[in-house]
Design a protein around this motif. Structure first.
Motif, PDB file in Angstrom:
ATOM      1  N   GLY A 198     -51.074-138.067  47.292  1.00 35.35           N
ATOM      2  CA  GLY A 198     -50.103-138.933  46.635  1.00 35.35           C
ATOM      3  C   GLY A 198     -50.698-139.649  45.436  1.00 35.35           C
ATOM      4  N   GLY A 199     -50.522-140.980  45.404  1.00 35.38           N
ATOM      5  CA  GLY A 199     -51.051-141.779  44.313  1.00 35.38           C
ATOM      6  C   GLY A 199     -52.526-142.082  44.427  1.00 35.38           C
ATOM      7  N   GLY A 200     -53.200-141.628  45.504  1.00 32.23           N
ATOM      8  CA  GLY A 200     -54.638-141.772  45.658  1.00 32.23           C
ATOM      9  C   GLY A 200     -55.097-143.044  46.333  1.00 32.23           C
ATOM     10  N   GLU A 201     -54.181-143.836  46.899  1.00 28.65           N
ATOM     11  CA  GLU A 201     -54.561-145.144  47.440  1.00 28.65           C
ATOM     12  C   GLU A 201     -55.494-145.015  48.653  1.00 28.65           C
ATOM     13  N   PHE A 202     -55.199-144.095  49.564  1.00 29.06           N
ATOM     14  CA  PHE A 202     -56.057-143.931  50.743  1.00 29.06           C
ATOM     15  C   PHE A 202     -57.394-143.305  50.353  1.00 29.06           C
ATOM     16  N   ALA A 203     -57.352-142.308  49.468  1.00 25.96           N
ATOM     17  CA  ALA A 203     -58.592-141.672  49.019  1.00 25.96           C
ATOM     18  C   ALA A 203     -59.492-142.684  48.308  1.00 25.96           C
ATOM     19  N   GLU A 220     -56.733-143.443  37.180  1.00 23.91           N
ATOM     20  CA  GLU A 220     -56.801-144.841  37.627  1.00 23.91           C
ATOM     21  C   GLU A 220     -58.009-145.106  38.511  1.00 23.91           C
ATOM     22  N   TYR A 221     -58.364-144.139  39.388  1.00 24.62           N
ATOM     23  CA  TYR A 221     -59.398-144.388  40.398  1.00 24.62           C
ATOM     24  C   TYR A 221     -60.604-143.467  40.275  1.00 24.62           C
ATOM     25  N   GLY A 222     -60.592-142.543  39.309  1.00 23.76           N
ATOM     26  CA  GLY A 222     -61.712-141.633  39.147  1.00 23.76           C
ATOM     27  C   GLY A 222     -61.907-140.692  40.317  1.00 23.76           C
ATOM     28  N   LEU A 223     -60.815-140.272  40.956  1.00 23.02           N
ATOM     29  CA  LEU A 223     -60.882-139.431  42.152  1.00 23.02           C
ATOM     30  C   LEU A 223     -60.948-137.950  41.791  1.00 23.02           C
ATOM     31  N   ASP A 224     -61.538-137.181  42.694  1.00 24.05           N
ATOM     32  CA  ASP A 224     -61.525-135.723  42.605  1.00 24.05           C
ATOM     33  C   ASP A 224     -60.273-135.227  43.322  1.00 24.05           C
ATOM     34  N   VAL A 225     -59.217-134.961  42.570  1.00 23.82           N
ATOM     35  CA  VAL A 225     -57.942-134.529  43.144  1.00 23.82           C
ATOM     36  C   VAL A 225     -57.586-133.157  42.573  1.00 23.82           C
TER      37      VAL A 225
END
Length: 415
Positions: free
Chosen positions: A105-110, A136-141
């Motif tokens: 989703g929006g990456g909040e849990f990750a 926003e969070y610099g995640l690997d998605v």
């Protein structure tokens, strides 16, 4: 007598093609045929209400959120859900793990897991939400469906899939793919809506976005078919969701006859049939949902008053960055129904004594009785806030307590 029909699609669990119809309408009032397998009790939409790939890549977020990227209120709400999910899967998150979050989703849990020191990869089919997570969070998605992204075999310690499995066209195949990506000692955390739930209005039990709906028995058996063994299970407090933790099994159960669940179809069909508008209206569920929504709206409005958005919102509510082994779960779930019922019972008793003059030694006029009642309630509520206010972890909990306290003041009008 229940009419047995042929399904357009065979059962994804046991392969049976005979079903009974549970509902013919979605929660939006549109035609939607929801059926239950006579062999195992699995429930699905038959025929499919949409082309799943196009719907989830382009239309789903717009249809249910009204936006292609999450707004501030969506981020805040999802962040609070993420804290609750952390509590549910804390038992499988020890020292730093390699985690896959499917349907991120929006990456909040990750992002929460990343702050706690885990190596997190997300999979999200909606490009707008995936891009938001990255920026926003610099995640690997990875953008796409779980079957498209090429997961390396035995590469993740923990895989989470929150409210995604019910959206997939082939949930059995998805569980098989996740089983292959788990390390031998890994754990898979699955959460789905419960088909036997009665917390929602019966008109909202089935809708277009959910291609399948599970009960605990069908979810566990579908996991077994994919080579997974159930190691933990819980229902949410209102019964609306099922959370199940799986481990890789030594052997894979296969073959349609072994996958049938005798009696489960009758159980599921009976629960759905008994869940009527009258039974729902006479239960505590609609009142609790209304109070919960009011509390949530008040706390969200308060939290958003300064115009904070995105990462800053999550940083303000998440635990400090650090070692995941020493970061405590959020502890957001509290069971307060016993105290609430006691408080309302005492309020009704006070109303009888002070306003209805049932005790001869305590005779009050209407104005004096009402003033005494409201003064007593204010004293009790104020005392509780002074006693427990410092122990409450956030303004949200204070606002929630206030929202539950307000109806106490309305008891004289009701009674």
């Amino acid at each position: 007598m229940t009419l047995v029909e042929l399904a357009a699609l065979p059962c994804n669990l046991c392969g049976t093609d005979t079903v009974t119809v549970l509902s013919t309408r979605s929660r939006s009032g549109q035609p939607l045929r929801s059926v239950a397998c006579t062999g195992c009790g699995l429930v699905w939409s038959d025929p499919r209400p949409h082309e799943a790939r196009k719907f989830y890549e382009h239309d789903y977020r717009l249809a249910y959120k009204g936006t292609y990227r999450p707004r501030a209120r969506h981020v805040l709400r999802a962040g609070r859900v993420a804290l609750d999910r952390l509590e549910k899967c804390a038992r499988v998150l020890g020292p730093a793990r390699r985690v896959l979050d499917v349907g991120s989703g929006g990456g909040e849990f990750a992002y929460l897991l990343k702050r706690l020191g885990h190596d997190v990869t997300g999979v999200e089919p909606n490009r707008g939400y995936a891009e938001h997570s990255r920026e926003e969070y610099g995640l690997d998605v990875r953008v796409g469906f779980v079957g498209d992204v090429g997961l390396p075999a035995e590469s993740f310690d923990v895989i989470t899939i929150w409210h995604v499995l019910e959206h997939t066209e082939d949930p059995g195949a998805v569980l098989g793919q996740l089983r292959a990506a788990l390390r031998p000692e890994g754990r898979l955390v699955v959460e789905v809506p419960n088909v036997e739930a009665t917390c929602q209005s019966p008109r909202s039990s089935f809708h277009e976005a959910h291609l399948y709906t599970f009960c605990a028995a069908t979810l566990a058996r579908l996991g077994a078919k994919a080579g997974l063994e159930q190691v933990a299970f819980e229902r949410s407090a209102d019964g609306g969701n099922i959370t199940m933790i799986f481990a890789p099994a030594a052997a894979c159960t296969d073959g349609a006859p072994a996958l049938r669940i005798p009696g489960n179809h009758a159980q599921v069909a009976a629960v759905v049939k008994a869940h009527t508008s009258w039974s729902h209206a006479l239960s505590a569920h609609p009142w609790r949902r209304a109070a919960d929504r009011l509390t949530r709206w008040m706390s969200e409005t308060w939290a958003l008053r300064r115009g904070t958005t995105g990462k800053a919102l999550l940083d303000a509510m998440y635990p400090p960055q650090g070692d995941p082994a020493t970061s405590p779960p959020a502890g957001t779930r509290q069971h307060t129904w016993g105290w609430l019922l006691a408080a309302y019972a005492l309020a009704v008793a006070a109303e009888e004594v002070l306003l209805d003059n049932v005790v001869p030694a305590m005779q009050f006029g209407p104005s004096e009785g009402l003033a005494a009642y409201l003064g007593l309630q204010a004293l009790v509520i104020g005392t509780l806030f002074l006693a427990f206010g410092r122990k409450m972890q956030s303004r949200r909990q204070l606002i929630a307590a206030g929202a539950w306290a307000m109806p106490l003041l309305a008891v004289p009008a009701i009674c």
